[in-house]
Design an enzyme around this catalytic site. Structure first.
Site: not given
Ligand code: AGP
Length: 607
Positions: A486, A602
């Site tokens: 990523e 994010k």
């Molecule tokens: C990982 O680095 C990402 N930011 C992404 O996979 C993230 O974990 C996913 O979108 C889930 O987000 P959340 O924990 O806020 O639900």
């Protein structure tokens, strides 16, 4: 994680300076904001829930009289982000105001004691006990400074506090244990804050307050005392040469690196979670007919690791499910006996909330693990736990992942205890080991960061990577691969290492980099065979291993060694840390911005 700020100006009004300082600390939390000043022997307070700009638009935070005051921007831990829980908190008579960053572990006992003495509490926070304790001490005729000193001696947990009292209106008293606190020193003013950027526009002279110290700020200057022996500490200000944008990241070039380095602290915070929520959630898990672990991305990898933890420690079979697949895969079979343990850093991920909604409609029980109090997940879950990692700004989840793992390990251990499936001796040993993890992670980062940096240089030109592990380490491999992909845009594959021979090994040609995650556990022998089969085809082998694992080190082209001594089930936290660093340095090597990877956000609030 909250931001605190205080100042004493020789001329002018403190409120607008505090407001400006809090704006610089907003990255530490923005659930609510508040300022208290003293003028003419009287305390003035404005506070409300919401972001600083919104609260200011409503209440004009600058319109408070006095040249001395304190302020706070909040990241909710105890108590929802409502106005009554916003800092500063006051005593019964509105004479004392306190701002606090940290967690008071023994607040429930202290609160009961104070209520029995007749104190009335207005908030659900842990912080409010501090104001009432100081009030109690001052009632017994202790001067303000001594009252603060005696109060902090009774606090367990972590804190950085700044306190003012209308009875002694010429000073701010601060103290620190574990939460950050720095002083800013200028010719005609003094500042105290959680972080240097808050006062950097006014002064670049700073003094770091150490654990176990109390500081008295007054027109006469700053006086630092050791809380226990009351000895005076002499510490001269240092010159800060950071540019303002560096200062926001505490000197780190990117938030991601700062957040990787914050993990020892965030992990310590997860070990201070309130017992009652962990216990309640464990009870729900124990009674559940079936348990689904539901999440996306990194949080899903935490669920995957948790499924090994629950199975191996608590003898509970669970179904880890990617949230976007939940409705299709299990939507019809979920029922009143089903329990969903939903993991989401943001608590706002649309796919995750969609799964929750469908399960709720079918009367399933929803338990939440999140970093954001007040998020949708906390509002709709039957019980939730806030992992208390503090805000994570980098898009790539790092400290929130290891905190999720820590909480899930604690839940699995409690469930094991409840079910009586694992011996007391073993449980105690695991609990002890869990406590050691923050230190292990700290040492791993310190000892391996430079090495990882060099590895990123060596492998920067590679077109693709494999990340492999077995057992619980396959979740770590998946997370290492997601981090690399990523933020440095290198296509990568991860899967349990035993699968190589069922297809993916056909991709291997000389020099193809394969990263193996190899704690010294029950999978040791088989992972060696998996390394051998890759080596035989000319792959470049990079391993993350225990420091004393000479057998695997000898097989590898490069190794990252960690001294953990942890059992397999607790290995993911320290073993993932070097992979986070590897992704970070690889992104830098390839000219990518690790904090803002392309096409990502994010919080993913679309389906
Ligand atoms: C990982 O680095 C990402 N930011 C992404 O996979 C993230 O974990 C996913 O979108 C889930 O987000 P959340 O924990 O806020 O639900």
């Amino acid at each position: 994680m909250c931001g605190i700020f205080g100042c004493i100006l020789q001329t002018g009004e403190a409120a607008s300076t505090i407001h400006g300082g809090l704006k610089k600390l907003e990255y530490r939390g923005y659930d609510s904001v508040g300022i208290a000043t003293i003028y003419d022997g009287q305390l003035f307070i404005k506070k409300d829930s919401g972001k600083i700009d919104d609260v200011h638009a409503l209440h004009n935070l600058d319109a408070l009289p006095g040249r001395l005051g304190i302020g706070h921007t909040r990241w909710a831990t105890h108590g929802a982000p409502y106005k009554e829980n916003a800092h500063p908190h006051t005593d019964c008579n509105n004479q004392i105001a306190v701002v606090h960053n940290g967690i008071i572990e023994n607040f429930a006992e202290l609160k009961t004691e104070l209520e029995e003495l007749g104190h009335t509490f207005r908030s659900k926070t842990d912080t409010e006990v501090i104001a009432h304790l100081i009030e109690e001490k001052m009632k017994a005729d202790l001067p303000f400074v001594d009252a603060v000193r005696e109060t902090v001696k009774r606090l367990e947990g972590s804190y950085a506090i700044a306190v003012i009292s209308a009875k002694e209106p010429d000073k701010i008293v601060c103290a620190r244990k574990e939460s950050p606190l720095v002083l800013g020193v200028a010719e005609d003013s003094l500042y105290v804050a959680s972080d240097i950027p808050a006062f950097l526009p006014m002064t670049n002279k700073s003094v770091v307050v150490q654990d176990g110290e109390l500081v008295i700020l007054s027109d006469a200057g700053y006086e630092i005392r050791n809380i226990l022996d009351w000895k005076r500490v002499t510490r001269e200000p240092e010159l800060i040469e950071w540019a303002p944008e560096m200062a926001e990241k505490q000197g780190y070039p990117y938030f991601m690196l700062k957040e990787i380095h914050e993990q020892p602290l965030s992990l310590r915070n997860t070990l201070r979670l309130q017992d009652k929520y962990l216990e309640l959630m464990t009870t729900f898990l124990d009674r559940a007919g079936e348990v689904f672990l539901v999440a996306c991305g990194t949080s899903y990898h935490a669920c995957l690791a948790a499924s090994y933890l629950f199975s191996k420690l608590s003898f509970l079979a669970t179904h880890p499910v990617i949230a976007s697949e939940f409705v299709e895969q299990h939507g019809k079979s979920v029922n009143i006996d089903s329990t969903l343990l939903v993991v989401s850093q943001s608590g706002e991920t649309a796919d995750t909330l969609d799964a929750v909604e469908s399960a709720r409609l079918r009367a399933a029980t929803v338990l939440g693990l999140t970093n954001i109090v007040g998020s949708t997940l906390t509002r709709i879950a039957r019980v939730y736990i806030c992992q208390q990692s503090g805000p994570e700004i980098g898009v790539a989840a790092t400290k929130t992942f290891t905190s999720q793992l820590s909480v899930l390990s604690q839940l699995a251990l409690r469930l094991a205890k409840k079910r009586g499936k694992v011996s007391h001796v073993e449980i105690e040993d695991l609990e002890e080991k869990l406590e050691q993890i923050p230190d292990i992670v700290e040492r791993a980062i310190q000892s391996q960061e430079e090495k990882v940096k060099q590895l990123a240089k060596k492998y920067r030109g590679k077109q693709a990577f494999f990340f492999l592990g077995r057992g619980i380490s396959s979740a770590v491999a998946l997370e290492g691969r997601l981090k690399l992909m990523e933020i440095s845009y290198i296509p990568s594959i991860a899967y349990p290492a035993g699968e190589s021979k069922h297809g993916p090994i056909s991709l291997i040609e000389p020099g193809f980099p394969v990263v193996f995650v190899c704690p010294k556990d029950g999978t040791h022998r088989t992972i060696i065979s998996n390394i051998m089969e890759m080596k035989a085809r000319g792959a470049s082998i990079i391993v993350v291993v225990e420091k004393d694992d000479e057998e695997i080190k000898k097989l590898a082209d490069d190794y990252i060694e960690i001294d953990t001594g942890l059992p397999e089930v607790l290995s993911p936290i320290p073993f993932v840390t070097p992979l986070q660093l590897f992704a970070y340095y690889m992104a830098l090597e390839r000219g990518c911005d690790p904090d803002m990877p392309r096409n990502l956000a994010k919080s993913v609030t679309v389906k």
